[in-house]
Design a protein around this motif. Structure first.
Motif, PDB file in Angstrom:
ATOM      1  N   ASN A 113      13.039   9.467  -2.818  1.00 42.35           N
ATOM      2  CA  ASN A 113      13.607   8.195  -3.263  1.00 42.35           C
ATOM      3  C   ASN A 113      12.577   7.066  -3.299  1.00 42.35           C
ATOM      4  O   ASN A 113      12.937   5.917  -3.563  1.00 42.35           O
ATOM      5  CB  ASN A 113      14.767   7.789  -2.353  1.00 42.35           C
ATOM      6  N   HIS A 114      11.326   7.380  -3.012  1.00 41.99           N
ATOM      7  CA  HIS A 114      10.291   6.351  -2.973  1.00 41.99           C
ATOM      8  C   HIS A 114       9.053   6.850  -3.740  1.00 41.99           C
ATOM      9  O   HIS A 114       8.852   8.060  -3.868  1.00 41.99           O
ATOM     10  CB  HIS A 114       9.907   6.016  -1.531  1.00 41.99           C
ATOM     11  N   PRO A 115       8.230   5.920  -4.197  1.00 43.31           N
ATOM     12  CA  PRO A 115       7.019   6.325  -4.928  1.00 43.31           C
ATOM     13  C   PRO A 115       5.954   6.880  -3.991  1.00 43.31           C
ATOM     14  O   PRO A 115       6.068   6.811  -2.764  1.00 43.31           O
ATOM     15  CB  PRO A 115       6.554   5.011  -5.566  1.00 43.31           C
ATOM     16  N   ILE A 116       4.931   7.445  -4.599  1.00 47.29           N
ATOM     17  CA  ILE A 116       3.755   7.909  -3.852  1.00 47.29           C
ATOM     18  C   ILE A 116       2.638   6.901  -4.076  1.00 47.29           C
ATOM     19  O   ILE A 116       2.355   6.506  -5.211  1.00 47.29           O
ATOM     20  CB  ILE A 116       3.310   9.300  -4.335  1.00 47.29           C
ATOM     21  N   SER A 139       8.969  -5.942  -0.376  1.00 38.70           N
ATOM     22  CA  SER A 139       9.360  -4.580  -0.704  1.00 38.70           C
ATOM     23  C   SER A 139       9.338  -3.722   0.551  1.00 38.70           C
ATOM     24  O   SER A 139       8.596  -3.994   1.499  1.00 38.70           O
ATOM     25  CB  SER A 139       8.418  -3.995  -1.757  1.00 38.70           C
ATOM     26  N   PRO A 140      10.143  -2.655   0.596  1.00 34.93           N
ATOM     27  CA  PRO A 140      10.171  -1.801   1.788  1.00 34.93           C
ATOM     28  C   PRO A 140       8.862  -1.056   1.981  1.00 34.93           C
ATOM     29  O   PRO A 140       8.049  -0.929   1.068  1.00 34.93           O
ATOM     30  CB  PRO A 140      11.331  -0.835   1.490  1.00 34.93           C
ATOM     31  N   LEU A 141       8.682  -0.547   3.190  1.00 37.30           N
ATOM     32  CA  LEU A 141       7.470   0.200   3.504  1.00 37.30           C
ATOM     33  C   LEU A 141       7.418   1.493   2.696  1.00 37.30           C
ATOM     34  O   LEU A 141       8.437   2.159   2.490  1.00 37.30           O
ATOM     35  CB  LEU A 141       7.428   0.522   5.001  1.00 37.30           C
ATOM     36  N   ILE A 142       6.223   1.834   2.239  1.00 40.18           N
ATOM     37  CA  ILE A 142       6.045   3.048   1.442  1.00 40.18           C
ATOM     38  C   ILE A 142       5.943   4.244   2.389  1.00 40.18           C
ATOM     39  O   ILE A 142       5.118   4.243   3.304  1.00 40.18           O
ATOM     40  CB  ILE A 142       4.798   2.938   0.559  1.00 40.18           C
ATOM     41  N   PRO A 143       6.736   5.303   2.159  1.00 39.94           N
ATOM     42  CA  PRO A 143       6.704   6.451   3.079  1.00 39.94           C
ATOM     43  C   PRO A 143       5.805   7.593   2.628  1.00 39.94           C
ATOM     44  O   PRO A 143       5.585   8.528   3.395  1.00 39.94           O
ATOM     45  CB  PRO A 143       8.165   6.901   3.094  1.00 39.94           C
ATOM     46  N   ASN A 144       5.282   7.555   1.399  1.00 43.42           N
ATOM     47  CA  ASN A 144       4.531   8.695   0.862  1.00 43.42           C
ATOM     48  C   ASN A 144       3.117   8.268   0.456  1.00 43.42           C
ATOM     49  O   ASN A 144       2.952   7.308  -0.305  1.00 43.42           O
ATOM     50  CB  ASN A 144       5.247   9.267  -0.367  1.00 43.42           C
ATOM     51  N   TYR A 145       2.114   8.999   0.951  1.00 40.63           N
ATOM     52  CA  TYR A 145       0.721   8.656   0.663  1.00 40.63           C
ATOM     53  C   TYR A 145      -0.074   9.909   0.325  1.00 40.63           C
ATOM     54  O   TYR A 145       0.076  10.957   0.988  1.00 40.63           O
ATOM     55  CB  TYR A 145       0.057   7.982   1.863  1.00 40.63           C
ATOM     56  N   ILE A 146      -0.914   9.799  -0.706  1.00 40.65           N
ATOM     57  CA  ILE A 146      -1.949  10.800  -0.978  1.00 40.65           C
ATOM     58  C   ILE A 146      -3.279  10.057  -1.048  1.00 40.65           C
ATOM     59  O   ILE A 146      -3.437   9.120  -1.840  1.00 40.65           O
ATOM     60  CB  ILE A 146      -1.700  11.556  -2.302  1.00 40.65           C
ATOM     61  N   LEU A 203      -8.714   3.044   4.185  1.00 41.72           N
ATOM     62  CA  LEU A 203      -7.633   2.720   5.111  1.00 41.72           C
ATOM     63  C   LEU A 203      -7.486   1.213   5.277  1.00 41.72           C
ATOM     64  O   LEU A 203      -6.358   0.690   5.341  1.00 41.72           O
ATOM     65  CB  LEU A 203      -7.879   3.391   6.464  1.00 41.72           C
ATOM     66  N   GLU A 204      -8.589   0.496   5.351  1.00 44.03           N
ATOM     67  CA  GLU A 204      -8.525  -0.965   5.453  1.00 44.03           C
ATOM     68  C   GLU A 204      -7.843  -1.570   4.232  1.00 44.03           C
ATOM     69  O   GLU A 204      -7.067  -2.521   4.346  1.00 44.03           O
ATOM     70  CB  GLU A 204      -9.934  -1.544   5.616  1.00 44.03           C
ATOM     71  N   ALA A 205      -8.124  -1.011   3.050  1.00 44.26           N
ATOM     72  CA  ALA A 205      -7.474  -1.502   1.833  1.00 44.26           C
ATOM     73  C   ALA A 205      -5.967  -1.263   1.886  1.00 44.26           C
ATOM     74  O   ALA A 205      -5.170  -2.102   1.457  1.00 44.26           O
ATOM     75  CB  ALA A 205      -8.081  -0.830   0.606  1.00 44.26           C
ATOM     76  N   LEU A 206      -5.552  -0.131   2.439  1.00 44.14           N
ATOM     77  CA  LEU A 206      -4.125   0.157   2.566  1.00 44.14           C
ATOM     78  C   LEU A 206      -3.461  -0.770   3.575  1.00 44.14           C
ATOM     79  O   LEU A 206      -2.340  -1.248   3.362  1.00 44.14           O
ATOM     80  CB  LEU A 206      -3.915   1.617   2.988  1.00 44.14           C
ATOM     81  N   GLN A 207      -4.149  -1.039   4.695  1.00 40.54           N
ATOM     82  CA  GLN A 207      -3.565  -1.858   5.755  1.00 40.54           C
ATOM     83  C   GLN A 207      -3.387  -3.317   5.338  1.00 40.54           C
ATOM     84  O   GLN A 207      -2.594  -4.036   5.937  1.00 40.54           O
ATOM     85  CB  GLN A 207      -4.436  -1.781   7.011  1.00 40.54           C
ATOM     86  N   GLU A 208      -4.111  -3.750   4.320  1.00 46.67           N
ATOM     87  CA  GLU A 208      -3.964  -5.119   3.841  1.00 46.67           C
ATOM     88  C   GLU A 208      -2.675  -5.324   3.054  1.00 46.67           C
ATOM     89  O   GLU A 208      -2.282  -6.455   2.802  1.00 46.67           O
ATOM     90  CB  GLU A 208      -5.170  -5.501   2.967  1.00 46.67           C
ATOM     91  N   GLN A 209      -2.028  -4.261   2.679  1.00 49.00           N
ATOM     92  CA  GLN A 209      -0.810  -4.360   1.885  1.00 49.00           C
ATOM     93  C   GLN A 209       0.405  -4.557   2.786  1.00 49.00           C
ATOM     94  O   GLN A 209       0.500  -3.986   3.869  1.00 49.00           O
ATOM     95  CB  GLN A 209      -0.637  -3.101   1.040  1.00 49.00           C
ATOM     96  N   MET A 210       1.354  -5.374   2.318  1.00 45.79           N
ATOM     97  CA  MET A 210       2.570  -5.641   3.078  1.00 45.79           C
ATOM     98  C   MET A 210       3.414  -4.381   3.259  1.00 45.79           C
ATOM     99  O   MET A 210       4.169  -4.267   4.221  1.00 45.79           O
ATOM    100  CB  MET A 210       3.394  -6.710   2.352  1.00 45.79           C
ATOM    101  N   SER A 211       3.279  -3.434   2.339  1.00 43.98           N
ATOM    102  CA  SER A 211       4.119  -2.240   2.378  1.00 43.98           C
ATOM    103  C   SER A 211       3.481  -1.089   3.157  1.00 43.98           C
ATOM    104  O   SER A 211       4.015   0.015   3.156  1.00 43.98           O
ATOM    105  CB  SER A 211       4.415  -1.769   0.947  1.00 43.98           C
ATOM    106  N   PHE A 212       2.356  -1.340   3.838  1.00 45.96           N
ATOM    107  CA  PHE A 212       1.676  -0.272   4.572  1.00 45.96           C
ATOM    108  C   PHE A 212       2.583   0.267   5.678  1.00 45.96           C
ATOM    109  O   PHE A 212       3.206  -0.474   6.430  1.00 45.96           O
ATOM    110  CB  PHE A 212       0.378  -0.791   5.178  1.00 45.96           C
ATOM    111  N   SER A 270       2.369   3.028   8.710  1.00 51.22           N
ATOM    112  CA  SER A 270       1.588   4.002   9.489  1.00 51.22           C
ATOM    113  C   SER A 270       2.417   5.216   9.880  1.00 51.22           C
ATOM    114  O   SER A 270       1.870   6.220  10.333  1.00 51.22           O
ATOM    115  CB  SER A 270       1.032   3.325  10.749  1.00 51.22           C
ATOM    116  N   ARG A 271       3.743   5.139   9.733  1.00 51.45           N
ATOM    117  CA  ARG A 271       4.613   6.272  10.057  1.00 51.45           C
ATOM    118  C   ARG A 271       4.985   7.099   8.836  1.00 51.45           C
ATOM    119  O   ARG A 271       5.829   7.988   8.923  1.00 51.45           O
ATOM    120  CB  ARG A 271       5.897   5.781  10.722  1.00 51.45           C
TER     121      ARG A 271
END
Length: 602
Positions: free
Chosen positions: A44-47, A102-109, A125-134, A136-137
């Motif tokens: 139900n969520h994007p990657i 926006s809600p947190l993104i649950p899928n990462y590649i 990883l630093e680039a991902l952590q700067e996003q509001m939707s990051f 870690s779970r």
């Protein structure tokens, strides 16, 4: 909509990274493998696709020396029938819709490959952590585009997983990497020469407590094995064991009694200090740790609500010096965004504590039974009736009995008090006047006696302070403590600013509360649990109400546990807390604490 979004993003990626029309056999194999494993993602969520810089400095360590890895990535993206978002270290993130809430993104590649002699996944990883939707779970798949021997591959995978854990507390991750099946360099594209291996790690396996000790091969995809998994497994299982084998969990604590109680501190022979902490949050943490077979180690507690110690405690958890923070903190979005909060141990509210209304004196209550005009009318009626009797009796047969004004006054007063008179008038006119006066006194006396008896038993109370406007009109000073201003900056509440001209520094929150309860000359802000505890500490029985509050709560507060962002212990602790709530354990501990405090104060 999903296919349109994916096509648009792939087209943008293709403009930056031209795609070789010839797709190799290995590209097909990786694409097929990823298509199989992404079915374990949340559909139900994007990657979110993370890409490194396009520059490639070490072609000899690439998957294919003659091809750019971005061509491989672009080819793989074309085969993924999923809504995707792209994150790159050198370009702005492309979102399907721009929404900071926006809600947190649950899928990462995450696609990675060597940059020189290093794999710089930390930059991605630093680039991902700067996003509001990051998140870690979320579920993470790291695709490592190298082709090395198994030992070299395991070393690279170890470094990648260690970076994700140390920087982002990411444990729900699998690393997919093509691996040479022999130690000889591969110069061809024959698919029998490699396998696609999947590695992960378990943070509390084999008695290793929360540290990456080794990587585990959980699956191997062989091209000649009909291009299927060698094992049908869940790539994202619960990685925590039922028995933590005595692993330690380090706890910071902040708050005043009853949330954090320093029972004792003991210095050991090696010079270290062991702290024993009480209070319901600490007791609950110890109980949960016992269920998991963990040992709780408390670092020096913060027993004040001052700004600098609060920031210090926050840094202890955020930096990894401690694993968890217990105590009481406002349920502010700004604070919750720094940590992973558990379920509430107990829920309370931060409210204005005000002096309770004082009991009205019996004399004052009786005097206010009637308003002033009624009292004046009664007195005038008594005086006028006395004078009329005295004047009219002079020309009647009752002259001898009513010739003395004192006797007339006595008789009139006797009727007013509903007692018998010493003599009755004989004249008909005086009898009529007497009858009217008796009826008047009977009506007034019945009303008076009805209220009089109730006021003797319970005289009542003055009007209490029920709203913030009542606080302003009461003229009470505001008992201020430094942490209140600090927490108020994280909320939109600003009514307290209207009391800045009447602030009184209490030095500590508990002192403010005691002053409100027992001196009643200020108002302050505190939780209901703290107020009840302070009353019990001063010998007030729990069933006796001595605390009063303004109706409106300022904001919610709770005895809660805050874990370091991304801690793998969160779900397990919440599961155990849910069972404790169902058994009523937190409420019982609060009752025992407050009642036990009262008994000790006797």
């Amino acid at each position: 909509m999903g296919k349109v979004t994916a096509a648009l993003i792939i087209w943008i990626a293709s403009l930056q990274y031209p795609v070789n029309c010839e797709i190799s056999t290995t590209q097909n194999h990786l694409s097929q493998y990823l298509q199989e494993i992404i079915h374990q993602f949340d559909p139900n969520h994007p990657i979110l696709i993370s890409l490194p810089k396009p520059e490639f400095k070490d072609p000899e360590r690439s998957l294919y020396p003659r091809e750019d890895n971005m061509q491989l990535v672009s080819a793989i993206l074309k085969t993924i029938n999923w809504t995707v978002q792209i994150s790159s270290t050198d370009t702005p993130t492309v979102f399907a819709a721009e929404d900071t809430n926006s809600p947190l993104i649950p899928n990462y590649i995450i696609f990675v490959w060597p940059d020189g002699n290093e794999i710089l996944i930390d930059i991605q990883l630093e680039a991902l952590q700067e996003q509001m939707s990051f998140n870690s779970r979320g579920k993470y798949i790291v695709v490592l585009l190298t082709l090395n021997s198994r030992e070299e591959t395991k070393t690279n995978v170890f470094n990648i997983l260690d970076t994700l854990w140390s920087m982002g507390s990411i444990t729900n991750v699998n690393t997919v990497v093509p691996t040479r099946r022999s130690d000889e360099l591969v110069s061809t594209k024959e698919d029998e020469d490699y396998s696609v291996d999947t590695y992960t790690w378990f943070p509390y396996a084999g008695g290793v407590c929360g540290e990456l000790n080794e990587v585990v091969l959980i699956d191997r995809w062989l091209p000649q094995n009909d291009r299927k998994f060698s094992k049908a497994i869940d790539l994202f299982p619960d990685k925590l064991p039922d028995d933590f084998m005595g692993c330690t969990i380090t706890a910071s604590s902040i708050g005043v009694e009853p949330y954090v109680i320093l029972i004792k501190n003991e210095t050991l022979e090696d010079g270290s200090t062991v702290f024993e902490i009480g209070g319901v949050p600490a007791e609950m943490l110890i109980l949960l740790a016992q269920k998991m077979n963990m040992t709780v180690i408390f670092i020096p507690p913060t027993l004040t609500m001052d700004v600098e110690p609060i920031i210090t405690v926050f840094n202890e958890v955020m930096s990894g010096m401690s694993d968890i923070l217990i105590g009481t903190l406002p349920l502010s979005g700004s604070i919750k965004g720094l940590f992973d909060p558990t379920a509430h141990i107990s829920y309370t509210a931060l409210r204005w504590v005000v002096p309770c209304p004082k009991q009205i004196s019996r004399f004052s209550r009786i005097s206010k039974m009637y308003n002033e005009s009624v009292w004046i009318a009664m007195i005038l009626t008594f005086v006028v009736t006395t004078v009329i009797f005295w004047l009219n009796a002079k020309h009647t047969s009752d002259a001898r009995r009513f010739q003395n004004l004192a006797n007339v006054f006595y008789g009139t007063w006797a009727v007013c008090m509903s007692v018998s008179v010493p003599f009755m008038p004989k004249n008909s006119k005086l009898r009529i006047l007497f009858f009217i006066y008796v009826c008047y006194c009977l009506a007034v006396s019945n009303v008076f006696q009805a209220f009089f008896m109730s006021y003797l038993v319970e005289p009542g109370y003055h009007k209490g302070i029920e709203t913030f406007e009542d606080i302003l009109s009461s003229g009470l000073s505001f008992g201020m403590f430094s942490a209140f201003k600090f927490f108020m900056q994280t909320t939109s509440y600003d009514d307290h600013k209207r009391l800045t001209s009447h602030e009184v520094d209490c030095n500590a929150l508990d002192k403010c509360v005691e002053r409100v309860l027992f001196q009643g000359d200020i108002t302050t802000v505190a939780t209901t649990d703290l107020v009840k505890y302070m009353a019990s500490l001063n010998g007030i029985p729990p069933w006796m109400r001595v605390e009063c509050y303004v109706k409106e709560a300022i904001f919610s507060s709770a005895a809660i546990m805050y874990l370091r962002k991304g801690s793998p212990l969160l779900n397990r602790l919440n599961l155990l807390l849910k069972r404790c709530f169902e058994a009523g354990i937190p409420d019982k501990k609060w009752r025992d604490l407050i009642y036990g405090t009262y008994l000790r104060s006797e």
